[in-house]
Design an enzyme around this catalytic site. Structure first.
Site, PDB file in Angstrom:
ATOM      1  N   CYS A   7       0.753  -1.197  -0.094  1.00 43.40           N
ATOM      2  CA  CYS A   7      -0.192  -0.025   0.055  1.00 43.40           C
ATOM      3  C   CYS A   7       0.898   1.424  -0.012  1.00 43.40           C
ATOM      4  CB  CYS A   7      -0.942  -0.046   0.962  1.00 43.40           C
ATOM      5  SG  CYS A   7      -2.306   1.237   0.991  1.00 43.40           S
ATOM      6  N   HIS A  42      -3.237  -5.733   1.247  1.00 51.40           N
ATOM      7  CA  HIS A  42      -2.724  -5.990   2.172  1.00 51.40           C
ATOM      8  C   HIS A  42      -2.569  -7.277   2.773  1.00 51.40           C
ATOM      9  CE1 HIS A  42      -2.317  -1.680   3.931  1.00 51.40           C
ATOM     10  NE2 HIS A  42      -3.327  -1.562   3.097  1.00 51.40           N
ATOM     11  N   GLU A  89      -0.685  -8.692   4.888  1.00 53.37           N
ATOM     12  CA  GLU A  89      -0.700  -9.034   6.440  1.00 53.37           C
ATOM     13  C   GLU A  89      -1.952  -8.720   7.055  1.00 53.37           C
ATOM     14  OE1 GLU A  89      -0.722  -4.342   5.855  1.00 53.37           O
ATOM     15  OE2 GLU A  89      -0.134  -6.353   4.697  1.00 53.37           O
TER      16      GLU A  89
END
Length: 227
Positions: free
Chosen positions: A86, A195, A197
């Protein structure tokens, strides 16, 4: 394997990055403040999402002037893995580690939802735990995720198989050729808007992103531990 998670003023995904590495993979990880001047003790660098410096001037532009970015370039030059997610992707393009730029979403809105991605290249150190063409579900949260580059750069990305992830079915931001993530020519720097994560635990929304981090560790172990 030892990871550095960079922290800039305004970063807000550093904790998620740390969790993915420490709690889900059990690997060593440290937060590294943007004023640091040495990353030589780390095997990989993670540049997290957020709003570094409040996105003032241009997303990632001010973060690129931080002391730590000179060290990130050294890490990349050494062939170690660098992952930017990002705002981290935006920072890597500002640093010249990846080609192109991230523009405002075509609908001019901040988009925050889970999207479908297609794995376009699973022969990278970031995607070797995926199947070629696999459809995965990863969250996005951005206002400037519209990837753009000139025609020559786009053709180069295609010719070198540097387009790693594309949006599948629905393009949320108008990104050129549905591009969601690219790698550098050497293959050790990945930038992606979604994302991974935030998708590492099936109990809280899915674990399709975990393979990104598993892939990095697998490749590192093959290159270091088994030699």
């Amino acid at each position: 394997m030892k990871f550095a998670v960079l922290v800039f003023p305004g970063s807000n995904c550093d904790i998620d990055m740390y969790h993915a590495i420490k709690d889900e993979l059990g690997e060593e990880v440290e937060y590294v403040w943007h004023t640091a001047t040495d990353l030589s003790g780390f095997d990989g660098v993670l540049v997290p999402g957020g709003f570094s410096y409040g996105d003032y001037l241009r997303c990632g532009a001010m973060a690129n002037q931080s002391n730590i970015m000179a060290e990130v370039k050294k890490v990349a030059d050494a062939g170690k893995p660098v992952l930017g997610v990002c705002n981290g992707f935006q920072i890597l393009t500002e640093a010249g580690l990846l080609p192109g730029a991230l523009l405002r979403n075509t609908n001019l809105k901040f988009m925050c939802r889970t999207v479908q991605l297609k794995v376009e290249n699973n022969n990278t150190l970031f995607t070797n735990q995926y199947e070629q063409g696999q459809i995965i579900h990863i969250p996005i949260a951005h206002g400037e995720g519209n990837y753009y580059c000139d025609e020559e750069t786009l053709q180069s990305l295609k010719d070198n198989n540097q387009i790693v992830f594309t949006y599948s079915g629905d393009n949320p931001n108008g990104s050129l050729e549905d591009i969601a993530g690219i790698i550098n020519e050497r293959g050790n720097v990945l930038g992606m808007m979604p994302h991974p994560e935030r998708a590492v635990d099936a109990l809280v929304g899915g674990a399709d992103g975990l393979a990104v981090f598993k892939s990095i560790v697998k490749q590192w172990r093959e290159n270091h531990v088994n030699n």
